[in-house]
Design a protein around this motif. Structure first.
Motif, PDB file in Angstrom:
ATOM      1  N   ALA A  54     -20.152 -29.323  43.376  1.00  0.00           N
ATOM      2  CA  ALA A  54     -19.281 -29.703  43.502  1.00  0.00           C
ATOM      3  C   ALA A  54     -18.789 -31.890  43.766  1.00  0.00           C
ATOM      4  CB  ALA A  54     -18.209 -29.992  45.474  1.00  0.00           C
ATOM      5  N   PHE A  55     -19.927 -32.005  44.347  1.00  0.00           N
ATOM      6  CA  PHE A  55     -20.052 -33.535  44.558  1.00  0.00           C
ATOM      7  C   PHE A  55     -20.196 -33.642  42.149  1.00  0.00           C
ATOM      8  CE2 PHE A  55     -22.644 -33.910  48.387  1.00  0.00           C
ATOM      9  CZ  PHE A  55     -21.907 -33.926  48.800  1.00  0.00           C
ATOM     10  N   ALA A  56     -20.230 -33.425  41.407  1.00  0.00           N
ATOM     11  CA  ALA A  56     -20.692 -33.889  40.372  1.00  0.00           C
ATOM     12  C   ALA A  56     -19.181 -34.466  39.523  1.00  0.00           C
ATOM     13  CB  ALA A  56     -21.478 -33.174  39.508  1.00  0.00           C
ATOM     14  N   VAL A  57     -18.749 -33.183  40.357  1.00  0.00           N
ATOM     15  CA  VAL A  57     -16.881 -32.859  39.621  1.00  0.00           C
ATOM     16  C   VAL A  57     -16.658 -34.253  40.518  1.00  0.00           C
ATOM     17  CG1 VAL A  57     -14.930 -31.998  39.837  1.00  0.00           C
ATOM     18  CG2 VAL A  57     -17.149 -30.469  39.315  1.00  0.00           C
ATOM     19  N   GLN A  58     -16.800 -34.204  41.234  1.00  0.00           N
ATOM     20  CA  GLN A  58     -16.418 -35.783  41.700  1.00  0.00           C
ATOM     21  C   GLN A  58     -16.355 -37.176  41.430  1.00  0.00           C
ATOM     22  OE1 GLN A  58     -15.225 -35.928  46.679  1.00  0.00           O
ATOM     23  NE2 GLN A  58     -13.506 -35.126  45.542  1.00  0.00           N
ATOM     24  N   ALA A  59     -17.636 -36.957  41.570  1.00  0.00           N
ATOM     25  CA  ALA A  59     -18.598 -38.153  40.469  1.00  0.00           C
ATOM     26  C   ALA A  59     -18.376 -38.329  39.233  1.00  0.00           C
ATOM     27  CB  ALA A  59     -19.886 -37.795  39.753  1.00  0.00           C
ATOM     28  N   LEU A  60     -17.856 -37.430  38.031  1.00  0.00           N
ATOM     29  CA  LEU A  60     -17.494 -37.586  37.142  1.00  0.00           C
ATOM     30  C   LEU A  60     -15.913 -37.728  36.587  1.00  0.00           C
ATOM     31  CD1 LEU A  60     -19.199 -34.757  34.634  1.00  0.00           C
ATOM     32  CD2 LEU A  60     -19.725 -37.617  35.523  1.00  0.00           C
ATOM     33  N   ARG A  61     -15.079 -36.751  37.533  1.00  0.00           N
ATOM     34  CA  ARG A  61     -13.525 -37.715  37.413  1.00  0.00           C
ATOM     35  C   ARG A  61     -12.934 -38.896  37.839  1.00  0.00           C
ATOM     36  NH1 ARG A  61      -9.582 -33.425  38.362  1.00  0.00           N
ATOM     37  NH2 ARG A  61      -8.715 -34.369  39.930  1.00  0.00           N
ATOM     38  N   THR A  62     -13.985 -39.185  39.400  1.00  0.00           N
ATOM     39  CA  THR A  62     -14.002 -40.200  39.402  1.00  0.00           C
ATOM     40  C   THR A  62     -14.331 -42.011  38.546  1.00  0.00           C
ATOM     41  OG1 THR A  62     -14.431 -40.007  41.510  1.00  0.00           O
ATOM     42  CG2 THR A  62     -14.697 -42.494  40.823  1.00  0.00           C
ATOM     43  N   VAL A  63     -15.279 -41.601  37.669  1.00  0.00           N
ATOM     44  CA  VAL A  63     -15.337 -42.207  35.850  1.00  0.00           C
ATOM     45  C   VAL A  63     -14.305 -41.822  35.219  1.00  0.00           C
ATOM     46  CG1 VAL A  63     -17.078 -42.267  34.096  1.00  0.00           C
ATOM     47  CG2 VAL A  63     -17.739 -41.671  36.792  1.00  0.00           C
ATOM     48  N   LEU A  64     -13.459 -40.826  35.434  1.00  0.00           N
ATOM     49  CA  LEU A  64     -13.045 -40.791  33.942  1.00  0.00           C
ATOM     50  C   LEU A  64     -11.476 -41.510  35.218  1.00  0.00           C
ATOM     51  CD1 LEU A  64     -13.019 -37.006  33.290  1.00  0.00           C
ATOM     52  CD2 LEU A  64     -13.227 -38.315  31.742  1.00  0.00           C
TER      53      LEU A  64
END
Length: 360
Positions: free
Chosen positions: A332-342
């Protein structure tokens, strides 16, 4: 890593998270590993709801997980609601549950209003009394047993209560937000110690503290002091990143005890990498572009073909980084990390920002 690959990895993570809920009747296990079974985890369910409700608001799994989590709320004689596990209640877990249920409701899921209000009352009372949870051993040095820096992340749930659950609770939540602010004083040069009497930094908890500072920045008027604090925190995280993109579990204060020395050789979990990446991408993606790139690659190495993130990097000999656990909250945290990068790639102007309106 290019945009298309980032998007592909996020989609695979979300597919796994959705199927995880469907396979377990709405419950969210801590991890999946036949040789090392996990446990149904209300805090992880709250984090799951916050992520999936924002990334895939039409998911059929949302209603199941919201229903499962709502059924695990313990309501005391005063009408205050809490969740926990293993016979104990935790304020932090309860705040994550409340944030997740409010996110599910915003996505169109029917959530019992009394359950939301009970969790909100419990959270306000816990902040007023600095109560980390039930069954805490006196003198415990375990970070999750204490009123420590990580409790700053309660600000996300309190901010939503202030906006969404009516004027009476809004006033109480606003007062509780102000009572969290002294925890900001635990930061020194970007590094958060656990508590006034404990200068050790558990990096996972330090990231939670910085995530809480993001919430306080959003919910209170003046942002300049918090902007500076967030930039110091992001710079400190970059300073402790290791060459392969991972971060240590602990950073110790001077005057180390034997316990501290044992902690120094600790693990390098995926949740900390993901938290750091999303903080760098939210706070200053240009300044921290090398750290972001290294962190994204570290997460990619930990992504299983099924889409999930392992808690620790698999296949590294027999040392502390060998872990086959496919972890729900790390994913779940990785989803938000990569979405924040995008999202940072699309921001025309420099400044602090998140991919989603609410942080898991």
């Amino acid at each position: 890593m290019d945009t298309a690959e980032l998007q592909r990895r996020v989609a695979a993570m979300l597919d796994w998270l959705e199927q995880l809920a469907l396979d377990h009747g709405g419950a969210i296990p801590s991890w999946v590993n036949a040789a090392h079974p996990g446990y149904a985890y209300p805090e992880a369910a709250g984090l799951w709801l916050s992520v999936v409700a924002q990334a895939r608001p039409g998911s059929p799994a949302l209603e199941r997980t919201a229903r499962w989590l709502s059924a695990r709320i313990h309501v005391d004689a005063e009408g205050r609601g809490y969740v926990g596990r293993a016979g104990r209640l935790y304020t932090f877990d309860s705040a994550m549950a409340l944030s997740g249920l409010l996110a599910a409701r915003a996505a169109g899921v029917a959530v019992d209003e009394a359950s939301l209000r009970g969790l909100a009352r419990g959270l306000v009372h816990a902040v007023a009394t600095r109560w980390p949870g039930s069954g805490v051993e006196p003198g415990s040095r375990r970070w999750s047993d204490r009123w420590a820096c990580h409790q700053l992340k309660l600000a996300w749930a309190l901010g939503r209560v202030r906006l969404e659950l009516g004027p009476e609770l809004a006033a109480e939540a606003g007062a509780a937000l102000a009572k969290l602010e002294p925890l900001l004083q635990l930061e020194r040069g970007g590094r958060f110690g656990l508590a006034d009497d404990d200068g050790r930094s558990y990096v996972h908890a330090s990231c939670y503290a910085l995530e809480g500072a993001l919430a306080l920045r959003r919910f209170r008027g003046a942002s300049d002091p918090l902007d500076a604090q967030l930039r110091r925190g992001a710079a400190w995280l970059a300073s402790i990143q290791e060459p392969d993109g991972a971060l240590p579990c602990w950073v110790l204060s001077e005057g180390r005890s034997p316990e501290d020395s044992a902690l120094e050789a600790g693990r390098r979990p995926s949740d900390v990498i993901a938290q750091a990446v999303r903080l760098w991408a939210a706070v200053d993606p240009r300044a921290h572009a090398p750290a972001i790139a290294a962190g994204v690659e570290a997460l990619a190495r930990r992504q299983h073909p099924l889409g999930a993130l392992s808690y620790l990097e698999p296949g590294v000999g027999t040392g502390p980084d060998a872990s086959p656990d496919l972890n729900s909250w790390c994913t779940a945290f990785a989803v938000q990390a990569l979405r924040t990068v995008l999202a940072a790639q699309l921001r025309a102007e420099p400044g602090i920002g998140l991919a989603d309106p609410w942080l898991a």
